[in-house]
Design a protein around this motif. Structure first.
Motif, mmCIF file in Angstrom:
data_model
loop_
_atom_site.group_PDB
_atom_site.id
_atom_site.type_symbol
_atom_site.label_atom_id
_atom_site.label_comp_id
_atom_site.label_asym_id
_atom_site.label_seq_id
_atom_site.Cartn_x
_atom_site.Cartn_y
_atom_site.Cartn_z
ATOM 1 N N ILE A 227 7.309 -12.270 4.176
ATOM 2 C CA ILE A 227 7.748 -10.995 4.056
ATOM 3 C C ILE A 227 8.741 -10.711 2.942
ATOM 4 O O ILE A 227 9.303 -11.534 2.246
ATOM 5 C CB ILE A 227 8.740 -10.770 5.281
ATOM 6 N N PRO A 228 8.655 -9.344 2.314
ATOM 7 C CA PRO A 228 9.707 -9.042 1.095
ATOM 8 C C PRO A 228 11.077 -9.013 1.465
ATOM 9 O O PRO A 228 11.315 -8.337 2.501
ATOM 10 C CB PRO A 228 9.159 -7.658 0.950
ATOM 11 N N LEU A 229 11.741 -9.567 0.915
ATOM 12 C CA LEU A 229 13.318 -9.933 1.046
ATOM 13 C C LEU A 229 13.990 -8.657 0.633
ATOM 14 O O LEU A 229 13.537 -8.280 -0.285
ATOM 15 C CB LEU A 229 13.887 -11.116 0.889
ATOM 16 N N PRO A 230 15.301 -8.411 1.195
ATOM 17 C CA PRO A 230 16.058 -7.331 0.337
ATOM 18 C C PRO A 230 16.565 -8.110 -0.854
ATOM 19 O O PRO A 230 16.817 -9.123 -1.065
ATOM 20 C CB PRO A 230 17.240 -7.058 1.254
ATOM 21 N N VAL A 231 16.771 -7.011 -2.078
ATOM 22 C CA VAL A 231 16.829 -7.597 -3.405
ATOM 23 C C VAL A 231 18.444 -7.710 -3.390
ATOM 24 O O VAL A 231 19.322 -7.254 -2.784
ATOM 25 C CB VAL A 231 16.715 -6.327 -4.366
ATOM 26 N N SER A 232 18.640 -9.024 -4.123
ATOM 27 C CA SER A 232 20.146 -9.595 -4.040
ATOM 28 C C SER A 232 20.812 -8.300 -4.996
ATOM 29 O O SER A 232 20.463 -8.384 -6.100
ATOM 30 C CB SER A 232 20.267 -10.974 -4.781
ATOM 31 N N PRO A 233 22.024 -7.921 -4.668
ATOM 32 C CA PRO A 233 23.025 -7.368 -5.522
ATOM 33 C C PRO A 233 23.354 -7.895 -6.692
ATOM 34 O O PRO A 233 23.454 -7.152 -7.704
ATOM 35 C CB PRO A 233 23.969 -6.897 -4.710
ATOM 36 N N VAL A 234 23.609 -9.149 -6.756
ATOM 37 C CA VAL A 234 24.131 -9.852 -7.805
ATOM 38 C C VAL A 234 23.240 -11.273 -8.105
ATOM 39 O O VAL A 234 23.125 -11.559 -6.973
ATOM 40 C CB VAL A 234 25.596 -10.010 -7.621
ATOM 41 N N PRO A 235 23.359 -11.792 -9.200
ATOM 42 C CA PRO A 235 22.687 -13.122 -9.195
ATOM 43 C C PRO A 235 23.626 -13.992 -8.606
ATOM 44 O O PRO A 235 24.722 -13.871 -8.581
ATOM 45 C CB PRO A 235 22.677 -13.298 -10.815
ATOM 46 N N PHE A 236 22.934 -15.189 -8.155
ATOM 47 C CA PHE A 236 23.663 -16.342 -7.620
ATOM 48 C C PHE A 236 24.359 -16.995 -8.581
ATOM 49 O O PHE A 236 23.928 -17.535 -9.728
ATOM 50 C CB PHE A 236 22.726 -17.225 -6.832
ATOM 51 N N SER A 237 25.766 -17.010 -8.486
ATOM 52 C CA SER A 237 26.667 -17.941 -9.257
ATOM 53 C C SER A 237 27.798 -18.642 -8.557
ATOM 54 O O SER A 237 27.995 -18.216 -7.581
ATOM 55 C CB SER A 237 27.057 -16.905 -10.228
ATOM 56 N N MET A 238 28.143 -19.787 -9.169
ATOM 57 C CA MET A 238 29.330 -20.561 -8.411
ATOM 58 C C MET A 238 30.190 -20.831 -9.766
ATOM 59 O O MET A 238 29.873 -20.834 -10.732
ATOM 60 C CB MET A 238 28.514 -21.638 -7.841
ATOM 61 N N PRO A 239 31.353 -20.938 -9.169
ATOM 62 C CA PRO A 239 32.546 -21.214 -10.311
ATOM 63 C C PRO A 239 32.531 -22.723 -10.653
ATOM 64 O O PRO A 239 31.930 -23.604 -9.974
ATOM 65 C CB PRO A 239 33.844 -21.007 -9.481
ATOM 66 N N GLU A 240 33.027 -23.044 -11.842
ATOM 67 C CA GLU A 240 33.001 -24.318 -12.069
ATOM 68 C C GLU A 240 33.831 -25.362 -11.466
ATOM 69 O O GLU A 240 34.893 -25.086 -10.836
ATOM 70 C CB GLU A 240 33.720 -24.405 -13.479
ATOM 71 N N PRO A 241 33.185 -26.513 -10.837
ATOM 72 C CA PRO A 241 33.847 -27.655 -10.042
ATOM 73 C C PRO A 241 35.022 -28.059 -10.617
ATOM 74 O O PRO A 241 35.211 -28.249 -12.114
ATOM 75 C CB PRO A 241 32.809 -28.573 -9.778
ATOM 76 N N VAL A 242 36.128 -28.170 -10.003
ATOM 77 C CA VAL A 242 37.230 -28.832 -10.626
ATOM 78 C C VAL A 242 37.357 -30.148 -10.996
ATOM 79 O O VAL A 242 37.808 -30.709 -12.158
ATOM 80 C CB VAL A 242 38.594 -28.760 -9.627
ATOM 81 N N SER A 243 36.637 -31.035 -10.418
ATOM 82 C CA SER A 243 36.376 -32.442 -10.637
ATOM 83 C C SER A 243 35.225 -33.094 -10.101
ATOM 84 O O SER A 243 34.310 -32.278 -9.468
ATOM 85 C CB SER A 243 37.486 -33.274 -10.093
#
Length: 452
Positions: A227-243
């Motif tokens: 099935i065609p999924l809804p388009v993601s409004p923003v690219p997937f991103s995550m912050p830098e891990p602390v350690s």
């Protein structure tokens, strides 16, 4: 110490130019996870080497014709097996094997077979990941002997007996069935009888000091059709891990991943609900007098709820919420259902996320906000306050209850066969969820579980 690369950068490196393919989840296997994979591969490697090196007749492993007297290698012990990261390239596999050898009845010696191999992961045309050997260097040296005078000639004899090319050709097989594991990553997993999920790698993994990062795109099939999924409004991103993470593996799921899941379940009709109300047509007629002309006999009132637009999942720090946009048709009669009211029902409910083994269970908690408004009526205007008095308690109780029945089986997380997850945490951040966990090798039938 070099600055840690962000997972978002690593994932962005894997996104191909085709705009319709972008990651919505992924994971990073940390150095400690890699060490665990090496640890549990050690018994497997020893079994394979024993089969290959001590077999009395293995024409493709030993050069020349097999000797009737049998193989002089009578014991094989893997003393070390390690995997280390080569940033931007792949892995280095180091194996030390002690070979017990009796070249003659009067001589016993131990030879050390050392294997140094470089491995990398490729994506084949079928879209599966494959572990490939890019370099291999085996060496054999003597560790000890009962007859030093014979050591030189005996070592030479053993070198001639071992087919080095054969060992290098199959060196990746000394790990725990890596290509079978990688292929199993793309298996289809059931969510409901008609809805399945599949995780597809977008490209070969990225290797860095922080671990092995892979980005995945989730696809859903309903009745066997993607099935065609809804388009993601923003690219997937995550912050830098602390350690550096002490966990073996950190999985990551975007907000869009959860919205896509609920969209797939909506498409499958899993959230179409039939709710039996404690009211009857007669009790409703006491509040809405026009009801009396529609139903000549007293019938149970039934609520049929359908989604009028796709559900939305919203992730904030420490909490997840589900927004449902339902149309609730209120009527009576079975099997000939006759609706007398249609009510727009907008619900916001908290979501609870938990993981057991390789499944994430999602459940709707107490409804935080609910709004009813009249959409259509065959019994004249009905004030919002009366709608809430008559129907809100039933909707508030039954909608999350019936949703939780659908969600109760959980959704399989990306994983490979033979391994499960343990020591699991679920950390909800704005726009994404992190799942740090450890790997645990599962026992096959008749074997003991290997613990981490």
């Amino acid at each position: 110490m070099a600055k840690l690369l962000t997972l978002s950068i690593l994932l962005s490196l894997l996104v191909p130019a085709h705009t319709t393919r972008s990651p919505d989840c992924g994971g990073i296997l940390t150095p400690s996870g890699l060490s665990y994979v090496a640890e549990v591969s050690k018994p497997h490697a020893e079994t394979i080497l024993k089969q290959d090196l001590t077999a009395p007749t293995v024409p493709d492993l030993f050069l020349g014709s097999p000797k009737p007297s049998g193989n002089p290698i009578n014991s094989v012990k893997v003393t070390e097996l390690s995997l280390s990261l080569i940033p931007d390239t792949g892995l280095r596999l180091t194996i030390d094997v002690d070979l017990g050898i009796t070249p003659s009845p009067s001589t016993t010696k131990v030879m050390r077979l050392s294997i140094l191999a470089d491995l990398h992961v490729e994506m084949n045309p079928e879209g599966n990941l494959e572990l490939v050997t890019s370099a291999c260097k085996p060496t054999v040296e003597e560790v000890q002997s009962t007859e030093e005078i014979e050591s030189k000639s005996s070592s030479s004899d053993v070198d001639k007996e071992i087919n080095i090319d054969k060992i290098c050709l199959e060196v990746s097989k000394l790990l725990l069935l890596p290509n079978e594991q990688l292929i199993s990553l793309t298996a289809q997993f059931p969510i409901t009888p008609s809805c399945q999920v599949q995780y597809l790698p977008l490209a070969a993994p990225v290797f860095s000091k922080q671990g092995i990062t892979i980005s995945l795109q989730t696809t859903f099939q309903v009745a066997g059709m993607a099935i065609p999924l809804p388009v993601s409004p923003v690219p997937f991103s995550m912050p830098e891990p602390v350690s550096s993470s002490p966990s073996h593996l950190t999985l990551a799921f975007s907000e869009h991943f959860y919205t896509s899941l609920f969209f797939a379940l909506e498409t499958a009709g899993a959230f179409n609900m039939t709710i039996l109300s404690p009211l009857t047509t007669a009790t409703v007629a006491q509040k809405i007098t026009q009801m009396g002309s529609l139903f000549q006999e007293d019938l149970p009132v039934i609520l049929r709820a359908v989604l009028r637009s796709s559900p939305q999942v919203v992730l904030e720090e420490g909490k997840a919420a589900l927004k449902l946009f339902l149309t609730t048709h209120i009527g009576a009669g079975s099997p000939a259902f006759q609706s007398f009211l249609s009510v727009n029902t907008d619900i916001s409910a908290g979501l609870l996320l938990s993981i057991t083994d390789t499944r994430m269970t999602i459940s709707a908690a107490v409804i935080e906000d609910i709004e009813l408004s009249l959409a259509a009526s065959d019994v004249g205007p009905v004030p919002a306050a009366l709608l809430e008095e008559l129907f809100l308690p039933t909707i508030r109780e039954e909608v999350p209850a019936q949703m939780n029945v659908v969600l109760s089986e959980g959704i399989f997380l990306p994983h490979v066969s033979s391994f499960t997850y343990t020591d699991i945490s679920v950390v909800i951040h704005k726009d994404y969820v992190l799942v740090p966990c450890n790997l645990e090798l599962q026992a096959r039938t008749g074997e003991q579980t290997t613990m981490g």
